[in-house]
Scaffold this active site. Sequence first.
Site, PDB file in Angstrom:
ATOM      1  N   LYS A 116       0.842  -1.200   0.000  1.00  0.00           N
ATOM      2  CA  LYS A 116       0.000   0.000   0.000  1.00  0.00           C
ATOM      3  C   LYS A 116       0.884   1.259   0.000  1.00  0.00           C
ATOM      4  CE  LYS A 116      -3.769  -2.643   1.941  1.00  0.00           C
ATOM      5  NZ  LYS A 116      -4.462  -3.182   3.119  1.00  0.00           N
TER       6      LYS A 116
ATOM      7  N   GLN B 104      -4.586  -1.796   9.484  1.00  0.00           N
ATOM      8  CA  GLN B 104      -4.488  -3.104   8.825  1.00  0.00           C
ATOM      9  C   GLN B 104      -5.188  -4.185   9.669  1.00  0.00           C
ATOM     10  OE1 GLN B 104      -3.211  -3.758   5.674  1.00  0.00           O
ATOM     11  NE2 GLN B 104      -4.023  -5.805   6.000  1.00  0.00           N
TER      12      GLN B 104
ATOM     13  N   ASP C 268     -10.485   3.450   3.787  1.00  0.00           N
ATOM     14  CA  ASP C 268     -10.563   1.997   3.609  1.00  0.00           C
ATOM     15  C   ASP C 268     -12.000   1.511   3.817  1.00  0.00           C
ATOM     16  OD1 ASP C 268      -9.234  -0.391   3.002  1.00  0.00           O
ATOM     17  OD2 ASP C 268      -8.957  -0.911   5.110  1.00  0.00           O
TER      18      ASP C 268
END
Length: 290
Positions: free
Chosen positions: A59, A103, A126
């Site tokens: 990422k 994450q 996200d």
Amino acid sequence: MTEYAKTALILDGKATAKASEKALAKRVAAIKQKSGSTPILATILVGDDPASATYVRMKGNACQRIGMESIRVAMSEDTTTEELLAKIDELNQNPDVHGILLQHPVPDQIDERACFDRIALAKDVDGVTCLGFGRMSMGEHAYGSATPKGIMHLLAAYDVELSGKHAVVVGRSAILGKPMAMMLLNANCTVTICHSKTRDLAQHVMQADIIVGAVGVPELIKTSWIKSGAVVVDAGFHPTESGGVGDVNLARVDELARAYTPVPGGVGPMTINTLIRQTVEAAERAVGIS
Ligand code: NAP
């Protein structure tokens, strides 16, 4: 089952993501020109799971390719919920940070849902907050969960018709199956959601014009369940000695399906692409471009 006459179209996520990066790089340059600031994605990695570390690195690399910056926050395996919440608060308040990625998964002692929901909506690039999910479901602005949103972009890039189609989503996780189902519903699909308690999964999948494998079990969805002419989207990736397999057995997909995502190179690259696209959008909003 009658076989679909054509060779299936490959929904190439790698190529689609690469093409999109050129446009994103231009948008980043425009943000820098207008505001003098560079869009920044903050990534938080808790613990030392090697797969998660790889995802976070990928990422960060994607940010670099389009001229964005990323801040990597690494926290120890024994981090508490309170410590993680405090870090998220700090990033929420930092005006230089436009997007925050926590994450998944975090170590067991952490209340992951509480931490996801602490991310400010404007920085939830996200698409992990309950608020963002609710808004997206209601058709209001929010950054969609990156993997299903990436799938929607991929389907759009190949002009896959959705309206009126029967989509069967296998899996109902908060980051994938549920938002996927809502996005397809919003695109006027008729949606069936299957999960581990679904009876006769095969019969459901056999009805599908669009199949989404979001289940996390290697090749759970069998070739014989794929209706001729269906579109097959496989979010799974399970490494094998010969490369990897997905959640769908893609052995004869080429003869059966109208279109399908390869594994790897289908859904995965679109997830990262969506994350950086949504960060660029967040930065544009912050500087008043969009
Ligand atoms: P997850 O949280 O483990 O959820 C799996 C879902 O599948 C659950 O809803 C579960 O049902 C359902 N399920 C499990 N076994 C089943 C069975 N035998 N029959 C029917 N349903 C079953 O997984 P996830 O995070 O959504 O990920 C799903 C897959 O997508 C994985 O392969 C993962 O690696 C992949 N993925 C890829 C990306 C990417 O960027 N490419 C991103 C995220 C995930 P219950 O709810 O009843 O337990």
